[in-house]
Design a protein around this motif. Structure first.
Motif, mmCIF file in Angstrom:
data_model
loop_
_atom_site.group_PDB
_atom_site.id
_atom_site.type_symbol
_atom_site.label_atom_id
_atom_site.label_comp_id
_atom_site.label_asym_id
_atom_site.label_seq_id
_atom_site.Cartn_x
_atom_site.Cartn_y
_atom_site.Cartn_z
ATOM 1 N N ASN A 103 -26.538 9.957 -70.016
ATOM 2 C CA ASN A 103 -27.860 10.462 -70.397
ATOM 3 C C ASN A 103 -28.942 9.390 -70.424
ATOM 4 O O ASN A 103 -30.128 9.717 -70.326
ATOM 5 N N ILE A 104 -28.557 8.124 -70.563
ATOM 6 C CA ILE A 104 -29.566 7.061 -70.635
ATOM 7 C C ILE A 104 -29.654 6.241 -69.351
ATOM 8 O O ILE A 104 -30.379 5.256 -69.294
ATOM 9 N N THR A 105 -28.911 6.642 -68.337
ATOM 10 C CA THR A 105 -28.942 5.919 -67.069
ATOM 11 C C THR A 105 -29.126 6.881 -65.908
ATOM 12 O O THR A 105 -28.802 8.062 -66.005
ATOM 13 N N GLU A 106 -29.657 6.349 -64.830
ATOM 14 C CA GLU A 106 -29.741 7.134 -63.599
ATOM 15 C C GLU A 106 -29.704 6.193 -62.401
ATOM 16 O O GLU A 106 -30.054 5.023 -62.497
ATOM 17 N N GLN B 204 -35.969 -2.926 -75.798
ATOM 18 C CA GLN B 204 -36.411 -3.397 -74.483
ATOM 19 C C GLN B 204 -35.531 -4.495 -73.897
ATOM 20 O O GLN B 204 -35.593 -4.758 -72.700
ATOM 21 N N ILE C 205 -31.330 2.550 -63.239
ATOM 22 C CA ILE C 205 -32.321 2.641 -64.307
ATOM 23 C C ILE C 205 -31.608 2.961 -65.614
ATOM 24 O O ILE C 205 -30.755 3.851 -65.667
ATOM 25 N N ALA C 206 -31.960 2.213 -66.652
ATOM 26 C CA ALA C 206 -31.416 2.461 -67.986
ATOM 27 C C ALA C 206 -32.579 2.604 -68.954
ATOM 28 O O ALA C 206 -33.580 1.884 -68.844
ATOM 29 N N TYR C 207 -32.444 3.526 -69.868
ATOM 30 C CA TYR C 207 -33.484 3.785 -70.863
ATOM 31 C C TYR C 207 -32.952 3.418 -72.242
ATOM 32 O O TYR C 207 -31.823 3.753 -72.587
ATOM 33 N N SER C 208 -33.777 2.724 -73.007
ATOM 34 C CA SER C 208 -33.414 2.368 -74.380
ATOM 35 C C SER C 208 -34.678 2.025 -75.144
ATOM 36 O O SER C 208 -35.635 1.486 -74.570
ATOM 37 N N SER C 209 -34.679 2.305 -76.439
ATOM 38 C CA SER C 209 -35.804 1.894 -77.275
ATOM 39 C C SER C 209 -35.783 0.384 -77.484
ATOM 40 O O SER C 209 -36.796 -0.210 -77.825
ATOM 41 N N ALA D 151 -32.001 -2.284 -72.378
ATOM 42 C CA ALA D 151 -32.096 -1.500 -71.140
ATOM 43 C C ALA D 151 -31.761 -2.335 -69.901
ATOM 44 O O ALA D 151 -30.915 -1.926 -69.097
#
Length: 83
Positions: free
Chosen positions: A26-29, A49, A43-47, A52
């Motif tokens: 869910n946090i990567t694509e 910085q 791509i990785a998403y995280s609060s 990620a």
């Protein structure tokens, strides 16, 4: 293939992430370039910085390591079959 279950588990363990494989998905694509299918963006998403890019870079490293190992094993098997 980049986000295979084995690769994801290895990244989670290596970075000591407190998440499941599904949470990792869910946090990567993975995004392929339209003009160059051999080029991908991880791509990785995280609060956090700093986290990620660690996740994205570690996934790339793990994928490449495992992909090269798989290619070498395939090559070795072919070699053994013909000698």
């Amino acid at each position: 293939m980049v986000r295979s279950r084995e690769n994801v588990k290895e990244v989670i363990k290596k970075l000591k992430l407190n998440m499941s494989v599904n949470q990792f998905y869910n946090i990567t694509e993975i995004v392929t370039e339209r003009d160059n299918l051999n080029m991908i963006n991880i791509i990785a998403y995280s609060s956090d910085q700093e986290l990620a890019p660690k996740i994205a870079n570690t996934l790339a490293e793990v994928f490449l390591k495992n992909y090269i190992a798989m290619q070498n094993a395939t090559g070795n098997n072919i070699y053994k079959n013909y000698h």
